[in-house]
Design an enzyme around this catalytic site. Structure first.
Site, PDB file in Angstrom:
ATOM      1  N   LYS A 288      86.770  14.487  27.355  1.00  0.00           N
ATOM      2  CA  LYS A 288      86.047  13.409  27.098  1.00  0.00           C
ATOM      3  C   LYS A 288      87.323  13.877  25.606  1.00  0.00           C
ATOM      4  O   LYS A 288      87.602  12.326  24.543  1.00  0.00           O
ATOM      5  CB  LYS A 288      84.433  14.158  26.501  1.00  0.00           C
ATOM      6  CG  LYS A 288      84.461  13.000  25.375  1.00  0.00           C
ATOM      7  CD  LYS A 288      82.216  13.680  25.440  1.00  0.00           C
ATOM      8  CE  LYS A 288      82.198  13.072  24.382  1.00  0.00           C
ATOM      9  NZ  LYS A 288      80.570  13.717  24.531  1.00  0.00           N
TER      10      LYS A 288
ATOM     11  N   GLU B 202      92.789  24.018  27.554  1.00  0.00           N
ATOM     12  CA  GLU B 202      93.351  24.563  29.194  1.00  0.00           C
ATOM     13  C   GLU B 202      93.657  22.927  29.441  1.00  0.00           C
ATOM     14  O   GLU B 202      94.534  23.258  30.327  1.00  0.00           O
ATOM     15  CB  GLU B 202      92.164  25.026  29.510  1.00  0.00           C
ATOM     16  CG  GLU B 202      91.712  26.216  29.463  1.00  0.00           C
ATOM     17  CD  GLU B 202      90.203  25.662  28.343  1.00  0.00           C
ATOM     18  OE1 GLU B 202      90.872  25.058  27.429  1.00  0.00           O
ATOM     19  OE2 GLU B 202      89.646  26.606  28.094  1.00  0.00           O
TER      20      GLU B 202
ATOM     21  N   GLY C 178      79.876  16.117  27.295  1.00  0.00           N
ATOM     22  CA  GLY C 178      79.968  16.275  28.264  1.00  0.00           C
ATOM     23  C   GLY C 178      79.518  16.259  29.746  1.00  0.00           C
ATOM     24  O   GLY C 178      79.918  16.260  30.729  1.00  0.00           O
ATOM     25  N   ARG C 179      78.560  17.392  29.774  1.00  0.00           N
ATOM     26  CA  ARG C 179      77.702  18.034  30.724  1.00  0.00           C
ATOM     27  C   ARG C 179      76.900  17.153  31.751  1.00  0.00           C
ATOM     28  O   ARG C 179      76.175  17.408  32.423  1.00  0.00           O
ATOM     29  CB  ARG C 179      77.337  18.957  30.201  1.00  0.00           C
ATOM     30  CG  ARG C 179      76.403  18.929  29.158  1.00  0.00           C
ATOM     31  CD  ARG C 179      75.741  20.187  28.444  1.00  0.00           C
ATOM     32  NE  ARG C 179      74.760  20.672  27.636  1.00  0.00           N
ATOM     33  CZ  ARG C 179      75.902  20.547  26.578  1.00  0.00           C
ATOM     34  NH1 ARG C 179      77.016  20.928  26.122  1.00  0.00           N
ATOM     35  NH2 ARG C 179      75.101  20.648  25.415  1.00  0.00           N
TER      36      ARG C 179
ATOM     37  N   GLU D 210      74.260  25.112  28.964  1.00  0.00           N
ATOM     38  CA  GLU D 210      75.094  25.140  27.375  1.00  0.00           C
ATOM     39  C   GLU D 210      74.239  24.099  26.921  1.00  0.00           C
ATOM     40  O   GLU D 210      74.396  24.256  25.488  1.00  0.00           O
ATOM     41  CB  GLU D 210      76.285  24.341  27.460  1.00  0.00           C
ATOM     42  CG  GLU D 210      77.278  24.612  27.174  1.00  0.00           C
ATOM     43  CD  GLU D 210      79.044  23.306  27.108  1.00  0.00           C
ATOM     44  OE1 GLU D 210      78.871  22.047  27.621  1.00  0.00           O
ATOM     45  OE2 GLU D 210      79.833  23.677  27.223  1.00  0.00           O
TER      46      GLU D 210
ATOM     47  N   HIS E  53      71.339  36.773  52.794  1.00  0.00           N
ATOM     48  CA  HIS E  53      72.005  38.069  53.475  1.00  0.00           C
ATOM     49  C   HIS E  53      72.641  39.003  52.257  1.00  0.00           C
ATOM     50  O   HIS E  53      73.500  39.239  52.536  1.00  0.00           O
ATOM     51  CB  HIS E  53      73.152  37.650  54.510  1.00  0.00           C
ATOM     52  CG  HIS E  53      72.472  37.149  56.038  1.00  0.00           C
ATOM     53  ND1 HIS E  53      71.627  38.171  56.362  1.00  0.00           N
ATOM     54  CD2 HIS E  53      72.161  35.673  55.925  1.00  0.00           C
ATOM     55  CE1 HIS E  53      71.223  37.191  57.395  1.00  0.00           C
ATOM     56  NE2 HIS E  53      71.238  35.751  57.090  1.00  0.00           N
TER      57      HIS E  53
ATOM     58  N   LYS F 174      86.915  29.542  20.331  1.00  0.00           N
ATOM     59  CA  LYS F 174      87.926  29.028  20.971  1.00  0.00           C
ATOM     60  C   LYS F 174      88.977  29.088  19.968  1.00  0.00           C
ATOM     61  O   LYS F 174      89.819  29.629  19.927  1.00  0.00           O
ATOM     62  CB  LYS F 174      87.477  27.933  21.196  1.00  0.00           C
ATOM     63  CG  LYS F 174      86.733  26.524  22.247  1.00  0.00           C
ATOM     64  CD  LYS F 174      86.947  25.625  22.191  1.00  0.00           C
ATOM     65  CE  LYS F 174      86.310  24.375  23.057  1.00  0.00           C
ATOM     66  NZ  LYS F 174      85.713  23.213  22.985  1.00  0.00           N
TER      67      LYS F 174
HETATM   68  O1  F6P Z   1      83.700  24.107  25.587  1.00  0.00           O
HETATM   69  C1  F6P Z   1      82.876  22.808  26.085  1.00  0.00           C
HETATM   70  C2  F6P Z   1      83.253  21.900  26.106  1.00  0.00           C
HETATM   71  O2  F6P Z   1      83.344  21.164  24.816  1.00  0.00           O
HETATM   72  C3  F6P Z   1      82.524  21.450  27.162  1.00  0.00           C
HETATM   73  O3  F6P Z   1      81.217  20.556  26.730  1.00  0.00           O
HETATM   74  C4  F6P Z   1      83.250  20.189  28.223  1.00  0.00           C
HETATM   75  O4  F6P Z   1      82.682  19.951  29.053  1.00  0.00           O
HETATM   76  C5  F6P Z   1      84.155  21.256  28.209  1.00  0.00           C
HETATM   77  O5  F6P Z   1      84.262  21.421  26.724  1.00  0.00           O
HETATM   78  C6  F6P Z   1      85.363  19.411  28.096  1.00  0.00           C
HETATM   79  O6  F6P Z   1      85.764  19.553  26.845  1.00  0.00           O
HETATM   80  P1  F6P Z   1      86.328  18.108  27.030  1.00  0.00           P
HETATM   81  O7  F6P Z   1      85.753  17.185  28.285  1.00  0.00           O
HETATM   82  O8  F6P Z   1      86.863  17.177  25.373  1.00  0.00           O
HETATM   83  O9  F6P Z   1      88.014  18.627  27.747  1.00  0.00           O
END
Ligand code: F6P
Length: 544
Positions: A208, A214, A270-271, A356, A387, A507
């Site tokens: 987003k 990452e 995002g979620r 979240e 199990h 972060k």
């Molecule tokens: O870790 C927080 C967060 O902002 C989530 O809410 C989101 O889904 C994820 O990181 C990834 O964010 P982006 O789509 O901006 O890379």
């Protein structure tokens, strides 16, 4: 809307009083008192049969919980969301994931602009792209067709796509290999591209913000892997990378042609984004028709949520039951147990969606809460879990409300498998609710010393969701169901389910520590003594 504190609401006090009366009542008693309970405490909503009879509730509980929803302004809050009001006040944003599945021709205004038209323009663009990739018309730099698609994203830009791909794999084009990279751990990338020919590989960078550490690190590694593999220059990027983002500027900086960017908007959290362009990998895998069927399923649940009276409203009831167990019975977790192997990633997906969203300790107007908020969601598919951890649910000391999910029709019909699977889910719900008394164990002739070990207290609550088959529409319904149940919970708890400030501190600290790990000289460390020592030891071990 400013509300009195949750505990000051009349329904809250009534529920506390009511809980004192009901907490000792056994489900065996509730079923004995009302032989029709198993049929009465069910609803049909958007093709989901929801059996909530095995909950520790009476009609009075439901009356009070729905009263709590009314006193909490749930109806107004639902309308505010659907109208596009900026209910995510801490980020000053609207919350309009429901617009992602609004049919063409309907209207939802955001700042005076109809967003449904924008949503369908992106869907159409995704569809055209999907057709090109699936038909082989889109070729890589060397002219080969794309056979591998790797989604790079994390959190909401990964969990939804992975979950949906796994859930709908039955409907997927098996000639496309789909892989997902999320973790900054290089192993994730290294394993995801194992055996892939760069000439046939397309990366979807899903983010987003297009700034997530990452994702951007993985995306750069992917670019290096591709260019090295093809022995090509930057021009290759445009043929092998597309982006899904709200941030065109950063996408362009990365070298991806913004023609090949699929957009979405700040009003999609995002979620809550798996049905936006973030679902591009899903559409590539299952095709546009199935993707649109998934949206239609969610839409059906949206309509139900918006219009059904609370007493017959599936997401509202589910959300209220979670509040009931969390705040009155002190339950700390909620298990989600799909009896459907294709839903193996659903619990992981729901963990982000629910925790979240509702893992907060401050109300919308900034007061500290004096009640518990989100439970910990967790789970595994049945029958595997049986199990493993079910022992604790049956005979442990904690109350673990369970959501069982099962489908009447198997997608892969193999001999007796499906009936045995379904028999197990019904058996588990029954065993948890009714248990086995000491007298029953004795009557079976168990040795006296074993009687306490073999006794099942029962009175363990569960919901059971029975659907016809795991179709794309069914998945859409489930996703929207949990979204709206989460919203219901957040509304009762008076929190904002749509921000996530809690992820920021870690972060920021990581950003500070990275150079301390990378520096050639021993760095000056200003952390606490534990963190300082760990950093030093890590550097020493790494470089030894
Ligand atoms: O870790 C927080 C967060 O902002 C989530 O809410 C989101 O889904 C994820 O990181 C990834 O964010 P982006 O789509 O901006 O890379």
């Amino acid at each position: 809307m400013s509300l009195p504190a949750l505990r000051a609401l009349p329904a809250w006090a009534s529920l506390e009083q009511h809980h004192r009366k009901i907490k000792g009542v056994h489900l065996r008693q509730l079923f004995a008192d009302d032989p029709a309970r198993g049929e009465r405490l069910t609803i049909e909503a958007a093709g989901i049969h929801f059996d909530y009879s095995k909950n520790r509730i009476t009609d009075e509980t439901l009356r009070l919980l729905t009263q709590l929803a009314r006193e909490s302004g749930l109806a107004e809050n639902i309308e505010a969301m659907f109208r596009g009001e900026r209910i995510n006040a801490t980020e000053n944003r609207s919350v309009l994931h429901v617009a992602l599945r609004a049919p063409r021709g309907t209207t939802i205004l955001h700042d005076g602009r109809d967003v449904v038209g924008d949503v369908h323009a992106v869907l159409d663009k995704m569809e055209a792209f999907t057709a090109r990739v699936r038909s082989g018309a889109w070729t890589g730099l060397t002219g080969k067709r794309i056979r591998n698609v790797v989604n790079i994203g994390i959190g909401g830009s990964d969990l939804g796509p992975v979950m949906a791909y796994e859930a709908l794999r039955f409907y997927s084009d098996r000639s496309l290999t789909m892989r997902f990279v999320s973790n900054i751990d290089g192993t994730d990338f290294a394993e995801a591209v194992q055996g892939l020919d760069p000439a046939e590989t397309m990366f979807i960078v899903s983010s987003k913000t297009f700034t997530t550490q990452e994702t951007m690190t993985n995306a750069r590694t992917a670019r290096d892997w591709l260019l090295a593999g093809l022995a090509a220059g930057e021009a290759a990027v445009a043929r092998h990378f597309v982006a899904v983002s709200t941030n065109a500027e950063e996408v362009a900086k990365f070298g991806i042609d913004t023609e090949n960017m699929f957009g979405f908007w700040d009003w999609v959290g995002g979620r809550y984004s798996m049905e936006s362009a973030i679902g591009l990998s899903t559409m590539l895998a299952i095709g546009p028709d199935h993707f649109r069927a998934m949206l239609a399923g969610s839409r059906e649940m949206d309509e139900h949520f918006r219009t059904a009276p609370f007493e017959r409203n599936l997401p509202v009831l589910m959300g209220l039951l979670t509040v009931w167990y969390t705040d009155f019975f002190g339950a700390e977790t909620q298990a989600v147990l799909p009896y459907e192997q294709y839903l193996k990633r659903l619990p992981a997906y729901l963990q982000q969606l629910t925790m979240e969203s509702n893992g907060k300790h401050v109300t919308r107007d900034g007061r500290l809460v004096d009640y518990a908020t989100s439970p910990i969601y967790w789970g595994e598919p049945g029958t595997n879990g049986q199990h493993s951890f079910y022992q604790l649910i049956h005979q442990g000391t904690r109350l673990v409300p369970c959501d069982f999910i099962v489908f009447a029709k198997a997608l892969n019909r193999l001999g007796r498998h499906h009936d045995i699977l379904a028999a197990n889910v019904f058996a588990q719900a029954e065993a948890l609710a009714f248990g086995k008394t000491a007298a029953e164990v004795e009557a079976e002739g168990a040795a006296e010393r074993l009687v306490p070990h073999r006794t099942f207290e029962g009175n363990r609550p569960s919901n059971l969701l029975l659907m016809e088959a795991l179709t794309p529409a069914a998945l859409g319904k489930l996703v929207a169901l949990y979204e709206h149940s989460t919203f219901t919970q957040g509304t009762i708890w008076q929190i904002n389910p749509f921000d996530q400030w809690g992820v920021e501190l870690g972060k920021a600290l990581a950003q500070r520590i990275v150079p301390e790990l990378e520096s050639a000289q021993d760095p000056e460390l200003g952390h606490d003594s534990s963190s300082n020592a760990l950093i030093r030891r890590y550097r020493k071990l790494r470089d030894a």
